[in-house]
Design a protein around this motif. Structure first.
Motif, PDB file in Angstrom:
ATOM      1  N   LEU A  38       9.731 144.215  68.898  1.00  0.00           N
ATOM      2  CA  LEU A  38      10.064 142.810  69.141  1.00  0.00           C
ATOM      3  C   LEU A  38      11.485 142.543  68.670  1.00  0.00           C
ATOM      4  CD1 LEU A  38       6.761 141.055  68.020  1.00  0.00           C
ATOM      5  CD2 LEU A  38       7.510 141.552  70.353  1.00  0.00           C
ATOM      6  N   CYS A  39      12.260 141.870  69.486  1.00  0.00           N
ATOM      7  CA  CYS A  39      13.662 141.624  69.164  1.00  0.00           C
ATOM      8  C   CYS A  39      13.789 140.734  67.930  1.00  0.00           C
ATOM      9  CB  CYS A  39      14.371 140.969  70.346  1.00  0.00           C
ATOM     10  SG  CYS A  39      16.115 140.626  70.029  1.00  0.00           S
ATOM     11  N   PRO A  40      14.594 141.130  66.954  1.00  0.00           N
ATOM     12  CA  PRO A  40      14.783 140.302  65.755  1.00  0.00           C
ATOM     13  C   PRO A  40      15.770 139.163  65.967  1.00  0.00           C
ATOM     14  CG  PRO A  40      16.082 142.299  65.548  1.00  0.00           C
ATOM     15  CD  PRO A  40      15.322 142.424  66.852  1.00  0.00           C
ATOM     16  N   PHE A  41      16.390 139.097  67.158  1.00  0.00           N
ATOM     17  CA  PHE A  41      17.425 138.096  67.395  1.00  0.00           C
ATOM     18  C   PHE A  41      16.972 136.961  68.306  1.00  0.00           C
ATOM     19  CE2 PHE A  41      19.707 142.180  66.701  1.00  0.00           C
ATOM     20  CZ  PHE A  41      20.220 141.859  65.450  1.00  0.00           C
ATOM     21  N   HIS A  42      15.770 137.072  68.854  1.00  0.00           N
ATOM     22  CA  HIS A  42      15.210 135.939  69.594  1.00  0.00           C
ATOM     23  C   HIS A  42      13.694 136.062  69.578  1.00  0.00           C
ATOM     24  CE1 HIS A  42      14.456 138.609  73.025  1.00  0.00           C
ATOM     25  NE2 HIS A  42      13.846 137.629  73.633  1.00  0.00           N
ATOM     26  N   ASN A  43      13.010 134.967  69.816  1.00  0.00           N
ATOM     27  CA  ASN A  43      11.558 134.961  69.776  1.00  0.00           C
ATOM     28  C   ASN A  43      10.993 135.486  71.086  1.00  0.00           C
ATOM     29  OD1 ASN A  43       8.936 134.321  68.777  1.00  0.00           O
ATOM     30  ND2 ASN A  43       8.943 132.479  70.035  1.00  0.00           N
ATOM     31  N   GLY A 292      15.380 130.545  62.990  1.00  0.00           N
ATOM     32  CA  GLY A 292      15.686 131.927  63.323  1.00  0.00           C
ATOM     33  C   GLY A 292      15.897 132.781  62.086  1.00  0.00           C
ATOM     34  N   MET A 293      16.562 132.205  61.074  1.00  0.00           N
ATOM     35  CA  MET A 293      16.746 132.929  59.816  1.00  0.00           C
ATOM     36  C   MET A 293      15.402 133.187  59.142  1.00  0.00           C
ATOM     37  SD  MET A 293      19.930 133.672  59.229  1.00  0.00           S
ATOM     38  CE  MET A 293      19.969 133.953  57.465  1.00  0.00           C
ATOM     39  N   LEU A 294      14.533 132.184  59.124  1.00  0.00           N
ATOM     40  CA  LEU A 294      13.226 132.342  58.501  1.00  0.00           C
ATOM     41  C   LEU A 294      12.406 133.418  59.199  1.00  0.00           C
ATOM     42  CD1 LEU A 294      12.392 128.544  58.014  1.00  0.00           C
ATOM     43  CD2 LEU A 294      12.738 130.197  56.177  1.00  0.00           C
ATOM     44  N   LYS A 295      12.494 133.444  60.546  1.00  0.00           N
ATOM     45  CA  LYS A 295      11.687 134.391  61.329  1.00  0.00           C
ATOM     46  C   LYS A 295      12.055 135.840  61.024  1.00  0.00           C
ATOM     47  CE  LYS A 295       8.722 135.197  64.697  1.00  0.00           C
ATOM     48  NZ  LYS A 295       8.755 136.620  64.880  1.00  0.00           N
ATOM     49  N   ARG A 296      13.265 136.066  60.541  1.00  0.00           N
ATOM     50  CA  ARG A 296      13.664 137.432  60.208  1.00  0.00           C
ATOM     51  C   ARG A 296      12.859 137.998  59.040  1.00  0.00           C
ATOM     52  NH1 ARG A 296      20.299 137.371  60.260  1.00  0.00           N
ATOM     53  NH2 ARG A 296      20.593 136.652  62.406  1.00  0.00           N
ATOM     54  N   TYR A 297      12.328 137.095  58.203  1.00  0.00           N
ATOM     55  CA  TYR A 297      11.705 137.553  56.965  1.00  0.00           C
ATOM     56  C   TYR A 297      10.213 137.264  56.876  1.00  0.00           C
ATOM     57  CZ  TYR A 297      16.645 137.737  55.785  1.00  0.00           C
ATOM     58  OH  TYR A 297      17.999 138.003  55.800  1.00  0.00           O
ATOM     59  N   VAL A 298       9.751 136.191  57.491  1.00  0.00           N
ATOM     60  CA  VAL A 298       8.339 135.816  57.354  1.00  0.00           C
ATOM     61  C   VAL A 298       7.789 135.280  58.674  1.00  0.00           C
ATOM     62  CG1 VAL A 298       8.513 135.257  54.890  1.00  0.00           C
ATOM     63  CG2 VAL A 298       8.944 133.462  56.597  1.00  0.00           C
TER      64      VAL A 298
END
Length: 589
Positions: A38-43, A292-298
């Protein structure tokens, strides 16, 4: 630009396995010769993010993000190019030259690096000021807020002088001139007053990026001045909509969820009480960048906003933003206290932990807030509320299973007849109302919004990808198509490197070519150039046919442009002869 030599950069990159690095951030699965996740730069719902160990590159077929191992760290960890090299070098066994930059090198150094240096100097200055006689008022403020010495140290808290130019003079004394200071966000330079500080007579909160570098400050006025809280303006290293206070500490916990607050003191109080996964947006409403920043970690966030009306509105704005980023959220109830800081001081950490365990499902919270708008003693208003709840369920949840589960829970919680609610939801669904937030709908919309590729660029990208993946094609086409046939700019620069590499070495180092381009959009273009396909052409006959058609399109386009731009007669004649030979050529792969 970094001051490391090209040889050092090349050694670090060649010794580093991009799959090993990215797999620490993205769950990758091998498919054929590549890895996908899954791409870490978009959902996204389905993995379109690819990593190629052969090319030492990554590329997302969904959003177009791509590059090499350096650009991945620069994009994901917000590192500079130099920082990415310094992060990877010790891990791959490369010893970097240890020396200080000369004054001349400092002048040439990357501007972002200098801005980081200035913010670091300012943080040290404020930190020392708090512990001096001038910092007594600010220290008394922090003491009144019950912050310990360890907490003050952990967050690097400090204060300014009461004079409006003390930091400016300090930074000038460190050798920074007005040309760089005017862009750091900490001082203002004007003709009348000269240089003066943007923060004075304030308690100071350093704002760290995800890597622990100071990028900005927040200041709380001492006394009754306005504004009560003041943040640094945006700079080249500080983007409010993508920066979260406390993220540097929270990400190191490796917890599965974050607690999202509204203010500095909420975060600091929670960390001091043991909840070191708390973060906050910086005096602004939550943005897609924050999500987007939050999604990178949790994948899960607990909202701990103020319990007053403003906090409730902020939570209602934040919930859909978090959901659109693929984050599940729950709401912590802090009544009868206003915010986490007050709650912790009044009831302690154990009670706050209980509130976390009993946090409310975000959709149920939305329904509860909606209920406040209706007089449920009036049958008509009660019916309106129940119909509104039904519409919320239909537009929020795309599957029948989700709708039935929420119908059951909402009916029980808000005393709504379950059968009647389910029937009305079915009627709404049959009328054509659909879920607005389904992943499939969002991904389709994102795909439709992406600009369509120009056909000729597609052909040129396709040829370059083939040359990289099947080097022997070069010897068969080099006499017919050259870099001069490619579009000016990035395409031609890449073509020159590819053709030269194949001519000299019979191979292409794609990751090295990426490093030639410093702008993010250019890197994306280069990544796309090396990751272009036209479906599964496993049959050699089909591939040979597709290759020849691609070569003819590129050559014909090149000749048309040359004629249009008034090329000399000899060049046009030579080009037409090449085209004629190409048309008769039997290419077999």
């Amino acid at each position: 630009m970094p001051y490391y030599s090209d040889e050092i950069i090349e050694e670090v990159r060649s010794r580093t396995d991009i799959v090993d690095v990215i797999s620490k951030y993205v769950n990758l699965q091998k498919k054929g010769s590549q890895y996908f996740g899954l791409c870490p730069f978009h959902n996204e719902k389905t993995g379109s993010f690819s990593v190629s160990p052969q090319k030492q590159m990554y590329y997302c077929f969904g959003c177009g993000a791509g590059g090499n191992v350096f650009s991945f760290l620069m994009a994901y960890e917000n590192m500079t190019f130099k920082e990415a090299i310094e992060d990877l070098a010790p891990k791959c066994g490369v010893t970097l030259p240890q020396r200080e930059m000369t004054a001349q090198e400092r002048q040439r150094a990357d501007k972002r690096t200098r801005l980081f240096e200035i913010n670091k100097e300012a943080a040290a200055y404020y930190y020392k000021m708090l512990r001096s006689p001038e910092g007594q008022q600010a220290m008394a403020y922090f003491t009144k807020r019950e912050l310990t010495a360890d907490t003050l140290h952990k967050f690097g808290l400090g204060c300014t002088s009461k004079y409006s130019d003390s930091l400016y003079k300090y930074l000038r004394g460190k050798g920074y001139d007005d040309n760089i200071l005017k862009d750091c966000g900490l001082v203002t330079i004007d003709e009348k007053r000269g240089g003066h500080d943007k923060f004075w007579n304030r308690a100071m909160f350093p704002i760290f990026d995800a890597n622990g570098k100071v990028v900005a400050f927040g200041g709380r006025v001492m006394g009754d001045g306005e504004p009560k809280y003041l943040n640094s303006p945006e700079t080249e290293i500080f983007n409010k909509s993508k920066t979260l206070f406390g993220l540097y500490f929270a990400r190191k916990t490796r917890r599965q969820q974050f607690i999202l607050c509204e203010g500095y003191m909420d975060v600091i109080s929670l960390h001091q009480a043991g909840f070191d996964n708390a973060v906050a947006s910086l005096g602004t409403a939550l943005t897609e960048g924050h999500a987007g920043m939050l999604k990178r970690y949790v994948k899960d966030v607990y909202l701990s906003y103020d319990s007053d009306g403003a906090g409730q509105k902020a939570a209602l704005r934040a919930i859909p933003i978090l959901k659109n980023a693929g984050i599940s959220c729950r709401i912590i109830n802090m009544s009868p206290y206003k915010d986490p800081d007050e709650f912790i001081k009044a009831l302690g950490a154990e009670e706050y932990e209980k509130r976390i365990q009993n946090a409310e499902n975000s959709f149920m919270y939305q329904v509860r807030m909606k209920e406040k708008n209706y007089d449920l003693t009036d049958p008509e208003k009660k019916s309106d509320f129940q119909k509104e709840v039904a519409r919320m369920i239909v537009t929020e949840f795309p599957t029948q299973l989700e709708r039935e589960n929420y119908t059951e829970s909402v009916a029980a919680r808000f005393n709504i007849p379950k059968a009647a609610l389910a029937k009305y939801i079915l009627e709404l669904g049959q009328s054509g109302i659909t879920a607005k937030n389904s992943n499939a709908t969002r991904e389709s919309r994102q795909a439709n919004q992406r600009p369509k590729d120009d056909g000729m660029k597609m052909s040129q990208r396709l040829l370059l990808t083939w040359l990289v993946e099947q080097n022997d094609i070069y010897s068969k086409i080099k006499d017919y198509v050259t870099p001069s046939d490619f579009e000016e700019g990035v395409y031609k620069k890449v073509a020159v490197e590819v053709f030269d590499s194949l001519s000299q070495n019979n191979t292409v180092d794609t990751a090295r070519i990426v490093d030639m381009f410093m702008e993010e959009e250019e890197r994306k273009t280069v990544a796309a150039i090396f990751n272009t396909t036209v479906g599964e052409l496993t049959d050699n006959t089909d591939l040979s046919k597709a290759l020849k058609e691609t070569l003819l399109r590129i050559k014909k386009n090149s000749l048309e442009l040359a004629q249009k731009n008034g090329a000399d007669l000899k060049s046009l004649v030579d080009g037409k002869k090449q085209l004629q030979r190409l048309e008769r050529l039997d290419i077999s792969i």
